[in-house]
Design an enzyme around this catalytic site. Sequence first.
Site, short mmCIF file in Angstrom:
data_model
loop_
_atom_site.label_atom_id
_atom_site.label_comp_id
_atom_site.label_asym_id
_atom_site.label_seq_id
_atom_site.Cartn_x
_atom_site.Cartn_y
_atom_site.Cartn_z
N CYS A 256 3.62 -2.65 1.82
CA CYS A 256 4.82 -2.70 0.61
C CYS A 256 6.19 -3.42 1.09
O CYS A 256 6.81 -3.75 0.30
CB CYS A 256 5.37 -1.14 0.39
SG CYS A 256 5.65 -0.18 1.56
N HIS A 257 6.16 -3.53 2.34
CA HIS A 257 7.32 -4.50 2.84
C HIS A 257 7.07 -5.98 2.34
O HIS A 257 8.29 -6.49 2.39
CB HIS A 257 7.54 -4.45 4.43
CG HIS A 257 6.12 -5.10 5.07
ND1 HIS A 257 5.11 -4.64 5.19
CD2 HIS A 257 5.98 -6.40 5.65
CE1 HIS A 257 4.10 -5.16 5.91
NE2 HIS A 257 4.65 -6.29 6.09
N TYR B 177 8.56 -7.55 -7.16
CA TYR B 177 8.23 -6.37 -7.98
C TYR B 177 7.48 -6.82 -9.51
O TYR B 177 6.47 -6.58 -9.74
CB TYR B 177 9.30 -5.53 -8.21
CG TYR B 177 9.77 -4.55 -6.82
CD1 TYR B 177 9.01 -3.62 -6.27
CD2 TYR B 177 10.90 -5.09 -6.21
CE1 TYR B 177 9.39 -2.96 -5.22
CE2 TYR B 177 11.39 -4.40 -5.06
CZ TYR B 177 10.45 -3.51 -4.67
OH TYR B 177 10.79 -2.77 -3.27
N ASN C 289 3.87 5.00 -1.32
CA ASN C 289 3.05 4.48 -0.32
C ASN C 289 3.28 5.27 0.97
O ASN C 289 4.13 5.09 1.69
CB ASN C 289 3.08 2.98 -0.08
CG ASN C 289 2.16 2.39 1.01
OD1 ASN C 289 1.05 3.06 1.19
ND2 ASN C 289 2.50 1.50 1.62
N GLU D 19 6.01 -11.92 10.01
CA GLU D 19 5.04 -12.62 9.13
C GLU D 19 5.21 -14.15 9.10
O GLU D 19 4.35 -15.00 8.89
CB GLU D 19 4.62 -11.80 7.78
CG GLU D 19 4.07 -10.50 8.37
CD GLU D 19 3.73 -9.56 7.08
OE1 GLU D 19 3.27 -8.38 7.34
OE2 GLU D 19 4.08 -9.73 5.94
#
Length: 168
Positions: free
Chosen positions: A138-139, A107, A130, A165
């Site tokens: 945002c993950h 963050y 979001n 990912e």
Amino acid sequence: MRGTIDSAVVGTPVGPFAILAGPDGAVRAAGFTAEPASLLPLVHPSLRGEPRQQPELGPITAAVAGYLGGDLDAIDDVPVEQHTGGAFMSHAWQVLRDVKPGEPITYTGYAALAGRPAAVRAAAAACARNAAALFVPCHRVLRTDGALGGYRWGLPVKRWLLDHERLG
């Protein structure tokens, strides 16, 4: 509400993923739910419409399928339309779209990328507000200690996305 907006639900390894899209093909909301109508409260009132269920949403659902199949950049060019009334929030969402898969940030790092390094709470608020999960990733934002932090769609979904990912 004005007009209609198209909706579709895509199956994923972590459950159904619903998408709301405007007539121009821009995603207005998306999330890990089987009920597209449940996403409507996340959509700015000026962009709401009556959801019209479609079997698929052309390039949007194709991009999700590509992402799930390992093409992690497939969702990058899908247009997104969401409003907040605030310049920082809109800018922060655009910045978030530039965070690469497999390279999560904190963050604090996100606030710095958005041009306001001291605005860590504002950066966290941008994630929380979001509406277009996955397309505005945002993950990919973690707590400073490396913990997952929060995620509207649940921490198991966030963990799966990050693992997908990292391994993709």
